[in-house]
Design a protein around this motif. Structure first.
Motif, PDB file in Angstrom:
ATOM      1  N   VAL A  10       0.846  -1.194   0.000  1.00 26.70           N
ATOM      2  CA  VAL A  10       0.000   0.000   0.000  1.00 26.70           C
ATOM      3  C   VAL A  10       0.883   1.247   0.000  1.00 26.70           C
ATOM      4  N   ASP A  11       0.529   2.214  -0.849  1.00 20.76           N
ATOM      5  CA  ASP A  11       1.360   3.409  -1.005  1.00 20.76           C
ATOM      6  C   ASP A  11       0.948   4.570  -0.116  1.00 20.76           C
ATOM      7  N   LEU A  12      -0.310   4.610   0.274  1.00 24.15           N
ATOM      8  CA  LEU A  12      -0.822   5.753   1.025  1.00 24.15           C
ATOM      9  C   LEU A  12      -2.038   5.329   1.836  1.00 24.15           C
ATOM     10  N   ILE A  13      -2.142   5.855   3.060  1.00 22.72           N
ATOM     11  CA  ILE A  13      -3.308   5.623   3.905  1.00 22.72           C
ATOM     12  C   ILE A  13      -4.021   6.955   4.119  1.00 22.72           C
ATOM     13  N   ILE A  14      -5.349   6.968   3.951  1.00 18.47           N
ATOM     14  CA  ILE A  14      -6.140   8.162   4.233  1.00 18.47           C
ATOM     15  C   ILE A  14      -7.232   7.780   5.229  1.00 18.47           C
ATOM     16  N   PRO A  15      -7.122   8.235   6.488  1.00 19.78           N
ATOM     17  CA  PRO A  15      -8.209   7.985   7.449  1.00 19.78           C
ATOM     18  C   PRO A  15      -9.271   9.062   7.333  1.00 19.78           C
ATOM     19  N   ARG A  16     -10.541   8.662   7.379  1.00 23.18           N
ATOM     20  CA  ARG A  16     -11.656   9.608   7.369  1.00 23.18           C
ATOM     21  C   ARG A  16     -12.538   9.318   8.570  1.00 23.18           C
ATOM     22  N   GLY A  22     -10.591  14.770   7.958  1.00 18.90           N
ATOM     23  CA  GLY A  22     -11.802  14.493   8.722  1.00 18.90           C
ATOM     24  C   GLY A  22     -12.115  15.434   9.855  1.00 18.90           C
ATOM     25  N   ALA A  23     -11.365  15.345  10.969  1.00 18.03           N
ATOM     26  CA  ALA A  23     -11.761  16.086  12.166  1.00 18.03           C
ATOM     27  C   ALA A  23     -11.829  17.580  11.877  1.00 18.03           C
ATOM     28  N   GLY A  24     -12.999  18.173  12.106  1.00 14.17           N
ATOM     29  CA  GLY A  24     -13.170  19.590  11.835  1.00 14.17           C
ATOM     30  C   GLY A  24     -13.735  20.318  13.034  1.00 14.17           C
ATOM     31  N   ILE A  25     -12.883  21.039  13.760  1.00 10.50           N
ATOM     32  CA  ILE A  25     -13.364  21.913  14.833  1.00 10.50           C
ATOM     33  C   ILE A  25     -13.409  23.305  14.214  1.00 10.50           C
ATOM     34  N   CYS A  26     -14.606  23.719  13.789  1.00  6.97           N
ATOM     35  CA  CYS A  26     -14.767  24.912  12.959  1.00  6.97           C
ATOM     36  C   CYS A  26     -15.315  26.093  13.762  1.00  6.97           C
ATOM     37  N   HIS A  27     -14.729  27.267  13.527  1.00  7.32           N
ATOM     38  CA  HIS A  27     -15.135  28.498  14.209  1.00  7.32           C
ATOM     39  C   HIS A  27     -15.667  29.519  13.213  1.00  7.32           C
ATOM     40  N   THR A  28     -16.590  30.345  13.680  1.00 11.80           N
ATOM     41  CA  THR A  28     -17.000  31.553  12.953  1.00 11.80           C
ATOM     42  C   THR A  28     -16.832  32.730  13.906  1.00 11.80           C
ATOM     43  N   ILE A  59      -8.180   9.247  13.543  1.00 12.95           N
ATOM     44  CA  ILE A  59      -7.035   9.833  12.835  1.00 12.95           C
ATOM     45  C   ILE A  59      -5.772   9.732  13.683  1.00 12.95           C
ATOM     46  N   HIS A  60      -5.913  10.004  14.973  1.00  9.04           N
ATOM     47  CA  HIS A  60      -4.768   9.905  15.883  1.00  9.04           C
ATOM     48  C   HIS A  60      -4.239   8.475  15.917  1.00  9.04           C
ATOM     49  N   PHE A  61      -5.149   7.500  15.998  1.00 10.47           N
ATOM     50  CA  PHE A  61      -4.734   6.094  16.039  1.00 10.47           C
ATOM     51  C   PHE A  61      -3.959   5.723  14.775  1.00 10.47           C
TER      52      PHE A  61
END
Length: 418
Positions: free
Chosen positions: A193-199, A220-226, A205-207
């Motif tokens: 496998v050439d690349l791993i993408i966790p979603r 993936g992880a999105g802590i979004c501010h306005t 993602i940390h694991f």
């Protein structure tokens, strides 16, 4: 199990080399056929999806991500057809030069080869990943969560039937068992496998980041501010906050925290007015709580705690932070952001330009809802994920972001003398 999976990995690797022989016309025909099959097999896919849904609590924030509907499958089919209309990202000449000795160098876009995707209760990812990987010449190994296993197996079986009709090696897309051993095997599939993408969640993602022996692109992880600035327009702010928070709470571009300049606290009730309809629970700091008290339903208003900030809620919940200055807003974002999507609402162009320049995130918005962080909305077709890191790809990842490049060198007998 690992031995058996190594056999699977090897079969996918062989299939990835066969992909190089397919021209773009055939690839597009396959994608359109998969879209047709998604519609034709809707009853089968939804029946299998129901088995997964029956095992999950309807109040679980992941329930909405897991749920497939006839309408959502139509949208997935449309996205798949859209990918077929996009230009191929392969074989593009990125750079070209001729050296003084006559040697010609060409930098050309190529597939990664084999991409492993680890994801949670999101069966739509199975279609999205397959379509983007096929179009970009990559084979893919999918590792879905147990929550969506029936749905994922139904989807991959539909795709495999289409591939068989085109006499294409079905190993160009494989779905691994839903257990943890399969995850460990994939993270250790060096040479296959050439690349791993966790979603998925920040914990997933940390694991993956901590355990993978293969290059990883974090998504993936999105802590979004306005941030509603002292120069913000109330009507724009109210619409943006409502859309970003309530359009779809279970996705990574959903709003988690509204930051407000203390000079505009009297406008906070109006900014939050529409949130009442969706029963959004607000975790407000002391000043914001005072501004909202008796102006927002008491049963939906709570005092913020330290953990209210820097949390990805994935639910009808939102924190509110009051700041004394633009600099304080930047500091709060810097401390709590996951570098996904950040927004400022302001009519001050200089302040907007500073926000855009200083805020470190994949997507930085001025007077626009963070809900637009999406490959389709960016004109990329379906997305394989939203990268929150800086190496190789950042933001919504479409076709170009899942290609690499190689140097092709042509000559006429040149040899090096120094």
């Amino acid at each position: 199990m690992t031995t058996n999976l190594n056999e699977t990995f090897a079969a996918v690797q062989v299939a990835s080399r066969e992909l190089a022989l397919l021209n773009d016309d055939i690839i597009n025909q396959i994608l359109n056929a998969v879209a047709d099959a998604a519609i034709a097999e809707t009853p089968f896919i939804l029946a299998e999806n129901e088995k997964d849904l029956a095992r999950m609590d309807k109040n679980d924030p992941k329930y909405d991500r897991l749920k497939l509907t006839e309408e959502r499958l139509k949208g997935i089919a449309a996205d798949t057809r859209n990918v077929a209309t996009l230009p191929s990202p392969l074989g593009k000449v990125l750079k070209e030069s001729v050296r003084p000795n006559g040697m010609k160098l060409t930098k050309v876009s190529v597939p990664f080869g084999v991409i492993g995707i680890i994801y949670e209760a999101r069966p739509n990812v199975s279609f999205d990943v397959f379509s983007l990987c096929l179009k970009s010449g990559n084979a893919c190994i999918l590792k879905g969560g147990s929550d969506a296993d029936c749905s994922n197996r139904a989807i991959i079986s539909v795709i495999h039937e289409v591939l068989k009709k085109f006499n294409i090696n079905p190993h160009i897309v494989e779905l691994l068992p839903a257990d943890r051993e399969a995850t460990a095997a994939l993270l250790n599939a060096v040479g296959y496998v050439d690349l791993i993408i966790p979603r998925g969640s920040s914990s997933l993602i940390h694991f993956v980041r901590e355990n993978a022996k293969i290059p990883v692109i974090e998504t993936g992880a999105g802590i979004c501010h306005t941030y509603f600035d002292e120069f913000g327009d109330v009507n724009k702010g109210a619409a943006i906050i409502h859309n970003a928070k309530t359009r779809r709470v279970s996705v990574c571009n959903a709003l988690d925290c509204t930051i407000i300049h203390e000079k505009r606290l009297t406008d906070l009730p109006m900014l939050c007015e529409k949130l009442k309809d969706s029963h959004v629970i607000i975790y407000a700091d002391a000043q914001a709580y005072q501004a909202l008290e008796n102006r927002y339903p008491a049963e939906l208003l709570e005092h913020a705690k330290a953990e209210s900030f820097g949390t990805e809620f994935l639910d009808y919940k939102m924190a509110v932070k009051t700041v004394k200055s633009f600099e304080d807003a930047l500091g709060h974002i810097q401390e709590n952001s996951s570098k996904h999507s950040e927004c400022i609402v302001t009519e001050n162009k200089e302040r907007a330009a500073l926000f855009t320049k200083i805020v470190d995130a994949a997507c930085v918005y001025t007077n626009v809802s963070t809900a637009f962080t999406d490959g389709a909305q960016f004109g990329l077709g379906a997305e394989i994920g939203i990268s929150t890191q800086k190496l190789h790809a950042r933001g919504p990842m479409g076709l170009e972001e899942i290609t690499s490049y190689k140097w092709v060198i042509e000559g006429d007998g040149q040899t090096r003398r120094n």
